[in-house]
Design a protein around this motif. Structure first.
Motif, short mmCIF file in Angstrom:
data_model
loop_
_atom_site.label_atom_id
_atom_site.label_comp_id
_atom_site.label_asym_id
_atom_site.label_seq_id
_atom_site.Cartn_x
_atom_site.Cartn_y
_atom_site.Cartn_z
N ILE A 87 50.09 36.29 84.09
CA ILE A 87 48.50 36.52 84.17
C ILE A 87 47.96 36.44 85.66
O ILE A 87 48.49 35.77 86.27
CB ILE A 87 47.92 35.10 83.39
CG1 ILE A 87 46.18 35.53 83.40
CG2 ILE A 87 48.14 33.95 83.98
CD1 ILE A 87 45.64 34.42 82.22
N ASN A 88 47.34 37.51 85.82
CA ASN A 88 46.64 37.42 87.25
C ASN A 88 47.54 37.31 88.20
O ASN A 88 47.33 36.79 89.29
CB ASN A 88 45.42 36.26 87.37
CG ASN A 88 44.25 36.46 86.39
OD1 ASN A 88 44.16 37.53 85.92
ND2 ASN A 88 43.54 35.41 86.34
N GLY A 89 48.70 38.23 88.28
CA GLY A 89 49.50 38.32 89.12
C GLY A 89 50.56 37.26 89.30
O GLY A 89 51.54 37.09 90.09
N ARG A 90 50.51 36.33 88.35
CA ARG A 90 51.47 35.14 88.23
C ARG A 90 52.27 35.12 87.14
O ARG A 90 51.80 35.40 85.86
CB ARG A 90 50.94 33.78 88.72
CG ARG A 90 50.13 33.60 89.74
CD ARG A 90 50.78 33.66 91.20
NE ARG A 90 50.31 33.59 92.29
CZ ARG A 90 49.94 34.44 92.94
NH1 ARG A 90 49.89 35.65 92.76
NH2 ARG A 90 49.11 34.39 94.16
N LEU A 91 53.75 34.75 87.30
CA LEU A 91 54.56 34.53 86.03
C LEU A 91 54.76 33.07 86.06
O LEU A 91 55.35 32.60 87.01
CB LEU A 91 55.93 35.15 86.30
CG LEU A 91 57.04 35.24 85.49
CD1 LEU A 91 56.56 35.82 83.98
CD2 LEU A 91 58.30 36.00 85.95
N VAL A 92 54.60 32.49 84.95
CA VAL A 92 54.88 31.01 84.70
C VAL A 92 55.71 30.75 83.83
O VAL A 92 55.82 31.37 82.60
CB VAL A 92 53.37 30.19 84.45
CG1 VAL A 92 52.41 30.40 85.56
CG2 VAL A 92 52.78 30.86 82.84
N GLY A 93 56.45 29.63 84.02
CA GLY A 93 57.46 28.98 83.01
C GLY A 93 57.83 27.58 83.12
O GLY A 93 57.67 27.22 84.39
N ALA A 94 58.73 27.01 82.29
CA ALA A 94 58.97 25.79 82.60
C ALA A 94 60.43 25.60 81.58
O ALA A 94 60.65 26.30 80.92
CB ALA A 94 57.98 24.80 81.95
N LEU A 95 61.14 24.33 82.14
CA LEU A 95 62.40 24.33 81.28
C LEU A 95 62.78 22.67 81.43
O LEU A 95 62.17 22.03 82.31
CB LEU A 95 63.69 24.79 82.17
CG LEU A 95 63.85 25.01 83.50
CD1 LEU A 95 64.42 23.44 84.12
CD2 LEU A 95 64.66 26.17 84.03
N ASN A 96 63.59 22.30 80.40
CA ASN A 96 64.26 20.86 80.56
C ASN A 96 64.96 20.58 81.75
O ASN A 96 65.78 21.60 81.92
CB ASN A 96 64.60 20.31 79.31
CG ASN A 96 63.78 19.74 78.26
OD1 ASN A 96 63.72 19.88 77.20
ND2 ASN A 96 62.95 18.73 78.90
N THR A 97 64.91 19.54 82.38
CA THR A 97 66.02 19.22 83.52
C THR A 97 66.35 17.69 83.43
O THR A 97 65.47 16.89 82.92
CB THR A 97 65.41 19.59 84.81
OG1 THR A 97 66.35 19.23 85.94
CG2 THR A 97 64.10 18.71 85.07
N GLY A 98 67.42 17.44 83.86
CA GLY A 98 67.82 15.93 84.07
C GLY A 98 67.14 15.50 85.28
O GLY A 98 67.00 16.36 86.31
N ILE A 99 66.87 14.28 85.20
CA ILE A 99 65.80 13.82 86.27
C ILE A 99 66.11 12.34 86.48
O ILE A 99 66.02 11.60 85.30
CB ILE A 99 64.40 14.06 86.28
CG1 ILE A 99 63.56 13.96 87.46
CG2 ILE A 99 63.63 13.63 85.07
CD1 ILE A 99 62.48 14.69 87.50
#
Length: 583
Positions: free
Chosen positions: A417-429
């Protein structure tokens, strides 16, 4: 899915040394650093498309699917959890990283800072069994929203609601909705409303098994396309063959189909596993003409990109974006981590010449670049309070461990959207002050560029960060951004003293994510059969959450799993659906 009464398939897992688990140190709860990563590395890879067509096979309505499973026996099914033994394609794929330290200020676990404007329960385990005739785990969360409707497809059951939560349809059986037999192995449903064409799109995978369940005999993906903007009306069903007999080890299983929609096309990405499920051929990308689908054509043009690879390893969970408004290409995003330890790279993909799928002149082009990002790694499973399974699958009754699967550090659903690609994932932390590694969320905002027919070298991460909280595990994130740049992140939440709950966090445009908030608190432990020692002792959760924005507004619809009730004895998962009005 596995029919455990006749088909003892094995969901296998990679074993990872404890010393390899990523430990990202976060001070307190939520960290949302807005630092940019370096631009894309200069290397670029291209994939060639193969043209084809798919056919219209049926017309259906949700009403016709409501009671089609009356003849089913008392069985339980578990969708397979497949991870690749990913073959590296170059020596550069073997990596060792020093885990970074994520700094930031502490956050509290809060309720009510930005409460949902609407919240109601979607499909649950009791309703699913009522329409399918058997229990199933995990839930697999499909959600679409638009034109005054909210559609919830959850593994074997679907339901349609108005935006106030009132029911438009009773729960219905997805096998018959997708024109499959009641006994067909199906899984991984998705649904999305495309506002530009005022059309609903939905997908589900089907696969056949040998009589002993030891091998896949065929697979295909069903694509449903609504005839109008009313999801309770008629839908056309198209069938995409995915057995791929010309690929190594096939007929193959098209696991975990992922749906993306652009202005020009519909995109389906799958993870291709061999017939014996021990080999992995990489992600496959199927591109279908959207205008021909919307028109209800009997045959629809397609282009297929096969055996995707990036960064020296086969592509896995290559997520096509749901693209809002105009874009120079269809963008896709995937994580790497070929050794299932940790990594600090992402693969950004771009499909150009999209219109050629419809016109038949030329072919689309797929290119991929590797960019640097914050580190992420394989998350630990989540420990929640133990429960008790007292259904038929558990005999006289069996305790559940309370351990919930977090699956992997693969990219979840993406949006452009509006020139941006957004995503997320699970990570160990590891959260500062916490003595145990947790499962948290890594999120990314990327600015992709296109140079002619290829992904531009200036593609880079512009913002990124982590969301976590001390003493709790976050599961299966999904992120959405509105047109003004505000973001919403939904995920499951649980811990040793916290029943599995539905949670979220929000971020103002250009700002960090704020407090973690509870949308629906779990009312008890996970009593599902997969959490018992008989079925492996790790409860199947997820495998994904979901959401969709309403373009031109500050509204976003989100959904994820939680425990709403005691269930039917074999399972007690449920789904919280809610709307946020972002600042």
């Amino acid at each position: 899915m596995i029919d455990l009464t006749t088909s003892p398939r094995h969901a296998w897992r990679l074993t990872v040394l404890v010393s390899c688990v990523l430990l990202l140190v976060a001070s307190g709860g939520v960290w949302g650093g807005a630092t940019a990563a370096p631009a894309a590395r200069p290397s670029i890879a291209a994939h060639t498309a193969v043209r084809g067509q798919v056919r219209l096979v049926a017309t259906t309505t949700p009403h016709q699917a409501r009671s089609a499973a009356a003849s089913q026996g008392a069985k339980v099914r578990i969708a397979p959890l497949l991870r690749p033994h990913r073959r590296t394609t170059s020596a550069s794929a073997t990596r060792r990283l020093s885990a970074p330290h994520a700094t930031g200020h502490a956050r509290q676990l809060l309720q009510g800072a930005l409460p949902p404007s609407v919240e109601f329960d979607g499909v649950d385990a009791i309703q699913s069994k009522a329409v399918a005739g058997y229990d199933v785990e995990p839930p697999d969360e499909g959600l679409g929203a638009g034109n005054g409707y909210v559609v919830n497809f959850v593994n074997l059951a679907g339901a349609i609601y108005r935006t106030d939560g009132s029911a438009v349809t009773a729960p219905f059986f997805l096998n018959t909705f997708f024109a499959e037999s009641a006994k067909a192995n199906t899984s991984d449903p998705r649904v999305y409303y495309d506002p530009t064409s005022r059309t609903w799109f939905a997908t589900m995978v089907e696969y056949g098994l040998t009589s002993d369940g030891s091998a896949v005999t065929e697979s295909h993906v069903d694509l449903a396309v609504s005839r109008t903007a009313n999801p309770a009306g008629a839908w056309h069903i198209y069938r995409i063959p995915t057995s791929n007999l010309n690929h190594a080890g096939c007929p193959c299983l098209a696991d975990y189909p992922i749906l993306g929609v652009s202005r020009s096309n519909v995109y389906l990405s799958t993870n291709e596993f061999t017939s014996n499920e021990q080999g992995f051929n990489g992600a496959q990308l199927y591109v279908l003409s959207k205008s021909q689908l919307v028109a209800g054509r009997a045959t629809v043009n397609t282009a297929t990109f096969q055996n995707l690879a990036a960064g020296g390893t086969l592509g896995y969970h290559v997520q096509p974006a749901n693209t809002v408004a105009n874009a120079p290409a269809e963008f896709l995003l995937s994580s790497l981590d070929p050794n299932s330890t940790f990594d600090n790279r992402l693969a950004v993909w771009a499909v150009t010449n999209e219109s050629s799928v419809t016109t038949g002149h030329g072919t689309p082009s797929l290119t991929v670049r590797i960019i640097e990002s914050e580190a992420y790694g394989l998350p630990p499973n989540a420990q929640t309070p133990p429960g008790f399974c007292n259904g038929s699958a558990c005999g006289a009754g069996l305790p559940t461990t309370g351990v919930l699967a977090t699956d992997f550090d693969a990219m979840q659903e993406t949006q452009y959207i509006n020139g941006r690609l957004v995503g997320a994932l699970n990570t160990g932390i590891t959260v500062a002050g916490d003595t145990t590694a947790r499962s948290g969320v890594a999120w990314f905002v990327i600015k992709p560029t296109v140079n002619g027919a290829t992904l531009g070298s200036s593609t880079r991460v512009t913002r990124q960060g982590y969301v976590s909280t001390s003493g709790e595990y976050l599961l299966y994130p999904h992120v959405n951004m509105t047109s003004n740049g505000a973001m919403a992140l939904v995920f499951g939440l649980g811990g040793p003293g916290t029943y599995p709950s539905a949670a979220y966090a929000t971020a103002r445009a250009g700002r960090d994510f704020g407090p973690i908030q509870i949308a629906a608190a779990g009312t008890g432990p996970d009593n599902g059969l997969t959490g018992t020692a008989k079925f492996g002792g790790v409860g199947r959760w997820g495998d994904y959450s979901n959401g969709e924005i309403i373009p031109g507004t500050n509204r976003v619809w989100l959904a994820t799993q939680y425990i709403p009730n005691t269930g039917d004895g074999n399972a007690n998962w449920g789904n919280a659906i809610f709307q946020l009005r972002l600042p």
